[in-house]
Structure formats: structure tokens, C-alpha cells
Design an enzyme around this catalytic site. Structure first.
Site, PDB file in Angstrom:
ATOM      1  N   ASP A   1      -7.981  18.454 -14.741  1.00  0.00           N
ATOM      2  CA  ASP A   1      -8.320  17.117 -15.213  1.00  0.00           C
ATOM      3  C   ASP A   1      -7.975  17.074 -16.700  1.00  0.00           C
ATOM      4  O   ASP A   1      -8.651  17.690 -17.526  1.00  0.00           O
ATOM      5  CB  ASP A   1      -9.808  16.837 -14.992  1.00  0.00           C
ATOM      6  CG  ASP A   1     -10.197  15.405 -15.355  1.00  0.00           C
ATOM      7  OD1 ASP A   1      -9.508  14.799 -16.206  1.00  0.00           O
ATOM      8  OD2 ASP A   1     -11.186  14.894 -14.806  1.00  0.00           O
TER       9      ASP A   1
ATOM     10  N   TYR B   1     -17.300  16.681 -14.809  1.00  0.00           N
ATOM     11  CA  TYR B   1     -17.655  15.257 -14.876  1.00  0.00           C
ATOM     12  C   TYR B   1     -18.550  14.869 -13.703  1.00  0.00           C
ATOM     13  O   TYR B   1     -18.327  15.269 -12.562  1.00  0.00           O
ATOM     14  CB  TYR B   1     -16.382  14.420 -14.892  1.00  0.00           C
ATOM     15  CG  TYR B   1     -16.593  12.954 -14.633  1.00  0.00           C
ATOM     16  CD1 TYR B   1     -17.407  12.196 -15.465  1.00  0.00           C
ATOM     17  CD2 TYR B   1     -15.997  12.322 -13.548  1.00  0.00           C
ATOM     18  CE1 TYR B   1     -17.619  10.849 -15.226  1.00  0.00           C
ATOM     19  CE2 TYR B   1     -16.195  10.977 -13.302  1.00  0.00           C
ATOM     20  CZ  TYR B   1     -17.010  10.250 -14.137  1.00  0.00           C
ATOM     21  OH  TYR B   1     -17.220   8.917 -13.886  1.00  0.00           O
TER      22      TYR B   1
ATOM     23  N   LYS C   1      -9.165   5.712 -19.244  1.00  0.00           N
ATOM     24  CA  LYS C   1      -9.575   6.174 -20.569  1.00  0.00           C
ATOM     25  C   LYS C   1      -8.426   6.008 -21.568  1.00  0.00           C
ATOM     26  O   LYS C   1      -8.049   4.903 -21.900  1.00  0.00           O
ATOM     27  CB  LYS C   1     -10.059   7.615 -20.470  1.00  0.00           C
ATOM     28  CG  LYS C   1     -11.052   7.869 -19.338  1.00  0.00           C
ATOM     29  CD  LYS C   1     -12.278   6.997 -19.391  1.00  0.00           C
ATOM     30  CE  LYS C   1     -13.401   7.453 -18.473  1.00  0.00           C
ATOM     31  NZ  LYS C   1     -13.146   7.328 -17.031  1.00  0.00           N
TER      32      LYS C   1
ATOM     33  N   ARG D   1       0.821  -1.204   0.000  1.00  0.00           N
ATOM     34  CA  ARG D   1       0.000   0.000   0.000  1.00  0.00           C
ATOM     35  C   ARG D   1       0.859   1.261   0.000  1.00  0.00           C
ATOM     36  O   ARG D   1       0.544   2.252  -0.650  1.00  0.00           O
ATOM     37  CB  ARG D   1      -0.946  -0.005   1.217  1.00  0.00           C
ATOM     38  CG  ARG D   1      -1.728   1.290   1.379  1.00  0.00           C
ATOM     39  CD  ARG D   1      -2.924   1.129   2.315  1.00  0.00           C
ATOM     40  NE  ARG D   1      -2.659   0.271   3.449  1.00  0.00           N
ATOM     41  CZ  ARG D   1      -2.074   0.663   4.582  1.00  0.00           C
ATOM     42  NH1 ARG D   1      -1.639   1.911   4.710  1.00  0.00           N
ATOM     43  NH2 ARG D   1      -1.894  -0.183   5.574  1.00  0.00           N
TER      44      ARG D   1
END
Length: 378
Positions: free
Chosen positions: A167, A96, A192, A44
Site C-alpha cells: 500500500d 489501515y 488521497k 464495467r
């Protein structure tokens, strides 16, 4: 090093002469028994495969630091977690839907306020308050494709001591490099274009700021939304073809935009720079292409459902940036978290369709759109 070369050759010299990096699956790593130290301790906190991916992400963005997360929203949440109780973030009204949901429903519980603005391009000094600590920018905006002048926003925000978070999912570092324009943080849904095959969930954040980098590293370790080693490896491999894929996707999109604009049965087509000559000028000054996402509305006489049902190639699905074309209705899919009033305020109509163009042969996509338009008119 040009970006296509960097995508392929940022990582080199692996064990045994391998030309691709190994995958380190270990969840825990042995420490020195005397000093109790080691480069890695627990997955982690850090993992060699994820570290290699983060090196590539930083190199492609021209950044000092890169961070990989389990999804685009995990990346956005980490970037916004740099805000403190009492802070305010300004965002575009058409942001978004996932970001809207996080800012609208989650941030208030953390004592952070989000203020949605009609047009970030119209921001002035009067829009900033002592609480304003960040401006979150999408340019082009999703799904309206509106353009924001990054240089102007950076100068304005920094004058008021606010961060600029961009973004960059639609453009990727291939077409737009916000850090070089003065942005403080760049977030991307790596699901994406970076991954590009609709089979991987991931997010990325890059920055040149050492203090912000420390805050992002803490977010990874404390919140745990990190990318797993297998997915990190797969994203490293996918990034090698990013510039090539995007070049084909953008060329296809340009053809489709030109074609749809010639048809009387398509009421309006939106593409970066299409809203005004000024937005076109701004986009050309800060990006090297217009990407592969467009939005459009059918003429009122056409039946939207018949049009969608008749399409053979674009899948009716959320997401974007994959090698296959995808079409969606933002009002009920990507932006369903927004109220009807908020969507109307953002310029997202019930009839708006968003098309993410893939790498198929443009002739097949054009023929498919034509036959679907004809079916919708019957």
C-alpha cells in the site's frame, strides 16, 4: 521522462487538437455485426476514459499494467481477491483500519486467513507456512509511520512463493516505487494524494505481472467496483499537479515536525524514520522523501479536546493527502474497526493524533498549532 512530465504528457494527441482527453460516458458500445467484436463492449469491462487514466497510473508507477477502482478499499479488495481458499496473508498489526476490517471480517468467509504481525521488519523464514501466499505491507505504516524494509520482505516472501502487496498511499510513486524494489502489486487510495482535493473517491492497483493483471481485470469485470468516466477524467487532471502538490506538502510537514519536536507540551512526534536510526536508514534507501503525514501525542497536562477545538485550519476529519490540512484521532476514526486490544497491540494509543499537512503557508499552520497548544494548556 521525469515523473512531473509524465503526469502532464503521458496522454497526447486527442481529437480536434484538444489538449485534454475527452470524457466517454457511454455505458455500452456497438460491436461489429459480423465478428461481434470491438475494443469496448460495456463500461464495467472497459471504458476509453478509464483506460486513459489507467495508462497514466501505470506510467507514473513505471508499471506494465494499471487498474482504476471506485475506492481505495475496492482496489485493496481486488488485490487481495487474487488469494484462494486456504491461503494466508501476513499484515502489520497497525494496518489501515479499512484493510483490517476487510481482512478480519470478509476474507475469512472466503476461506482466506489474515495474520497480523507486530513488526514486519522482524519477519523470518519461520513466520511463513505452506499456506502463506502474500505479505501486505504499509511503509510508512498508518498511523504509526513505522518503516519496513521492502527489499528484505520481497526477498523473504518470494523465497516462500508469496506475493508482496504494498500500500503506497502515503508515499505515492513520486516518493517511493515498490515495483522497482520487487513488489508484485502496488495499491493506493487515489482518494488521497493522487486526487488531492478531498472531492473524489478512487483506488489504483499497478503491477508488472501479466497473470496478476489478468486477475485484476477479472476482478474489475466480475466485482464491478470500477471508477466512473467522469471521476476517471477528474483524476487524470488532478494527477498533473501531484508532484507539485506533494513537494509543498512535504516541505510544510518537515517544518511542522521540527517545530513540534521543540515544544515541551508535545510528548512525542512520529514521522517516517523517527522510530530508530535503522528505520531512518531503510527509508532513505527506498524512498526519496518522508511525505506529509505525521502523528503526535500531546503532553499529559494538555486537554486534547480543547486543542482540537482551538485549531483554525486543519479540519477534524478522516482521510489525508488533500490540499487542505486534516487532523484526526485514529483510535476513534480511521482505526475504529479495531478492538481496543488490537489498537494497543499495534501501538495506536487513545491520545494519538494524525496530521495530514496541506499546501497552506507553513507560517499560518505553525501559528495555528501554537495557539491551539496554548489553549489546551489553560
Amino acid at each position: 521522462m521525469h515523473i512531473q512530465t509524465a503526469a502532464v504528457h503521458t496522454l497526447r494527441d486527442f481529437e480536434h487538437g484538444a489538449v485534454v482527453p475527452p470524457v466517454h460516458l457511454a455505458s455500452t458500445f456497438e460491436l461489429d455485426r459480423a465478428s461481434e467484436e470491438g475494443e469496448y463492449a460495456y463500461q464495467r469491462g472497459a471504458n476509453p476514459t478509464r483506460a486513459q487514466l489507467e495508462t497514466v497510473l501505470a506510467a507514473l508507477e513505471g508499471a506494465a499494467h494499471g487498474f482504476a477502482f471506485a475506492s481505495g478499499m475496492a482496489a485493496t479488495a481486488a488485490a487481495l481477491s487474487t488469494l484462494q481458499v486456504g491461503d494466508e496473508v501476513l499484515l502489520p498489526a497497525s494496518v489501515y483500519g479499512g484493510t483490517y476490517r476487510f481482512v478480519d471480517l470478509v476474507l475469512p468467509g472466503r476461506g482466506v486467513t489474515g495474520r497480523f504481525v507486530d513488526d514486519l521488519g522482524a519477519l523470518t523464514d519461520e513466520d511463513f507456512t505452506p499456506a502463506t501466499r502474500a505479505v501486505f505491507v504499509e511503509t510508512p505504516a498508518n498511523p504509526t509511520l513505522r518503516i519496513t524494509d521492502l527489499r528484505r520482505i520481497v526477498e523473504l516472501a518470494h523465497r516462500h512463493g508469496a506475493l508482496v502487496i504494498v500500500d503506497n498511499t502515503f508515499m505515492t510513486p513520486v516518493l517511493q516505487r515498490p515495483l522497482e524494489l520487487g513488489a508484485d502489486l502496488v495499491v493506493q487510495s487515489a482518494t488521497k494524494y493522487l486526487a488531492g482535493h478531498s472531492d473524489l473517491l478512487a483506488g489504483a492497483v499497478t503491477t508488472d505481472d501479466d497473470e496478476l493483471a489478468a486477475a485484476l481485470a477479472l476482478a474489475q469485470k466480475a466485482q464491478g467496483g470500477v471508477l466512473a468516466p467522469q471521476d476517471s477524467f477528474r483524476l487524470i487532471q488532478s494527477l498533473k499537479t501531484l508532484p507539485l502538490r506533494l513537494e509543498r506538502q512535504q516541505a510544510n510537514a518537515e517544518e511542522i515536525v521540527a517545530h513540534l519536536r521543540e515544544r515541551e507540551d508535545v510528548r512525542q512526534v512520529w514521522y517516517p524514520g523517527s522510530h530508530s536510526a535503522e528505520e531512518a536508514r531503510i527509508h532513505a534507501s527506498q524512498a526519496t522523501g518522508r511525505g506529509a503525514v505525521l502523528s503526535f501525542e500531546l503532553a499529559p497536562a494538555l486537554d486534547r479536546t480543547r486543542f482540537l477545538q482551538a485549531l483554525r485550519y486543519p479540519a477534524y476529519a478522516v482521510s489525508l493527502g488533500g490540499v487542505e490540512s486534516l487532523i484526526c484521532r485514529p483510535a476513534t476514526m480511521t482505526h475504529e474497526a479495531m478492538t481496543p486490544e488490537a489498537r494497543a497491540h499495534a501501538g495506536i494509543s487513545e491520545e494519538l493524533l494524525r496530521l495530514s499537512v496541506g499546501i497552506e503557508d507553513a507560517r499560518d499552520l505553525l501559528a495555528d498549532l501554537d495557539q491551539a497548544l496554548e489553549a489546551a494548556a489553560r
